[in-house]
Write an enzyme that holds these catalytic residues in place. Sequence first.
Site, PDB file in Angstrom:
ATOM      1  N   CYS A 193       0.834  -1.192   0.000  1.00 23.49           N
ATOM      2  CA  CYS A 193       0.000   0.000   0.000  1.00 23.49           C
ATOM      3  C   CYS A 193       0.875   1.250   0.000  1.00 23.49           C
ATOM      4  O   CYS A 193       1.979   1.255   0.547  1.00 23.49           O
ATOM      5  CB  CYS A 193      -0.898  -0.001   1.236  1.00 23.49           C
ATOM      6  SG  CYS A 193      -2.058   1.389   1.298  1.00 23.49           S
TER       7      CYS A 193
ATOM      8  N   ASP B 280       0.391   3.796   1.690  1.00 24.13           N
ATOM      9  CA  ASP B 280       0.333   4.419   3.017  1.00 24.13           C
ATOM     10  C   ASP B 280       1.742   4.697   3.543  1.00 24.13           C
ATOM     11  O   ASP B 280       2.599   3.813   3.556  1.00 24.13           O
ATOM     12  CB  ASP B 280      -0.419   3.488   3.971  1.00 24.13           C
ATOM     13  CG  ASP B 280      -0.807   4.171   5.269  1.00 24.13           C
ATOM     14  OD1 ASP B 280       0.097   4.638   5.979  1.00 24.13           O
ATOM     15  OD2 ASP B 280      -2.011   4.226   5.587  1.00 24.13           O
TER      16      ASP B 280
ATOM     17  N   ARG C  49       2.852   4.940   6.366  1.00 31.16           N
ATOM     18  CA  ARG C  49       3.216   4.232   7.605  1.00 31.16           C
ATOM     19  C   ARG C  49       3.673   2.797   7.358  1.00 31.16           C
ATOM     20  O   ARG C  49       4.010   2.084   8.312  1.00 31.16           O
ATOM     21  CB  ARG C  49       2.015   4.226   8.557  1.00 31.16           C
ATOM     22  CG  ARG C  49       1.520   5.608   8.940  1.00 31.16           C
ATOM     23  CD  ARG C  49       0.156   5.553   9.593  1.00 31.16           C
ATOM     24  NE  ARG C  49      -0.871   5.089   8.656  1.00 31.16           N
ATOM     25  CZ  ARG C  49      -2.134   4.877   8.993  1.00 31.16           C
ATOM     26  NH1 ARG C  49      -2.527   5.082  10.241  1.00 31.16           N
ATOM     27  NH2 ARG C  49      -3.012   4.461   8.086  1.00 31.16           N
TER      28      ARG C  49
ATOM     29  N   HIS D 250      -2.421  -3.881   5.095  1.00 33.37           N
ATOM     30  CA  HIS D 250      -2.227  -3.476   6.488  1.00 33.37           C
ATOM     31  C   HIS D 250      -3.574  -3.177   7.131  1.00 33.37           C
ATOM     32  O   HIS D 250      -4.534  -2.770   6.471  1.00 33.37           O
ATOM     33  CB  HIS D 250      -1.296  -2.262   6.597  1.00 33.37           C
ATOM     34  CG  HIS D 250      -1.831  -0.993   6.014  1.00 33.37           C
ATOM     35  ND1 HIS D 250      -2.447  -0.015   6.771  1.00 33.37           N
ATOM     36  CD2 HIS D 250      -1.859  -0.540   4.742  1.00 33.37           C
ATOM     37  CE1 HIS D 250      -2.804   0.989   5.996  1.00 33.37           C
ATOM     38  NE2 HIS D 250      -2.461   0.696   4.749  1.00 33.37           N
TER      39      HIS D 250
ATOM     40  N   CYS E  85      -6.389   0.291   6.944  1.00 34.77           N
ATOM     41  CA  CYS E  85      -6.120   0.850   5.618  1.00 34.77           C
ATOM     42  C   CYS E  85      -7.216   1.839   5.209  1.00 34.77           C
ATOM     43  O   CYS E  85      -8.410   1.500   5.197  1.00 34.77           O
ATOM     44  CB  CYS E  85      -6.032  -0.278   4.591  1.00 34.77           C
ATOM     45  SG  CYS E  85      -5.712   0.286   2.905  1.00 34.77           S
TER      46      CYS E  85
END
Length: 215
Positions: free
Chosen positions: A42, A44, A46, A98, A101
Site C-alpha cells: 500500500c 500508506d 506508515r 495493512h 487501511c
Amino acid sequence: MNRLKRMLVENIAWASETADSDAEFFPRLTQGQSPRVLWIGCSDSRVPAETITHANPGDLFVHRNIANLFCAADDNVMSVLEYAVRVLQVDDVIVCGHYGCGGVRASLLPPSPDLPHVNRRIAPLCALARVHRDELDGVADSDARVNRLAELSVLEQVRALRATPLVRDAATPPRVHGWIYGLHDGRIKVLASGHRGDDPAPAHAPEAVLETAGR
C-alpha cells in the site's frame, strides 16, 4: 529549517554514514540489481516495505498503490510484475496489506465526489465488499470490519496474481504470498504462504467480476 531541507540534510548524513560503514555499498548498487522478492504494498506512508522488513536497498523490487491492489488491466502494476518475473526472475511475490487501511475503509463508504481517481482505483474493493457483505455486516465494530476486508482483499490479490499467465505460465513460477501488517504492533501476519496448497478460493462470482470491470 523547513521539512524538505531537513530531508536533504538527512540524506547527506545517511549517505556519509553508509559509505563510512561500508565503502563498497554504493559501488555495488551501481552494478545492477538482483532482488529476489517483488513487494506489492500500500502507498500508506506508515508501511514502508524496507523499514518494516529491515531490508536494505537492492533487497526488494517494490510496487505500491492505494490499498495494495493487483489488476491485470493496470499497465503500471503489470509492467512491474512482468519485469520482476521475466527479467529479475524473482523467487517470491508478496502482497502486503495493512490493518487500518484508508483505501479499504473508503470502499465501505459512499464514494467521495472529490476523489474520482481514488473511487475508480478502489472499485474492485467495493465489489469484493459486496461479495462478502453477509460476513462483513456481521462484524459490529467498524474498525474490525475494515480489518477483515483488508484480509479478504489480500487473499483476493494473491488468488488473482497466481492465476495471471505471467505468473502461472512462468518457467519457474514465483511463490505468491499474502501478508498483512499491524500498525498497532509493527508485526506482519501471514495470511497465505507461497505453497500452492493454500491457494485462496475465488471470492468473486462471475457477475461480480463483470460488474467490477465495467465500473
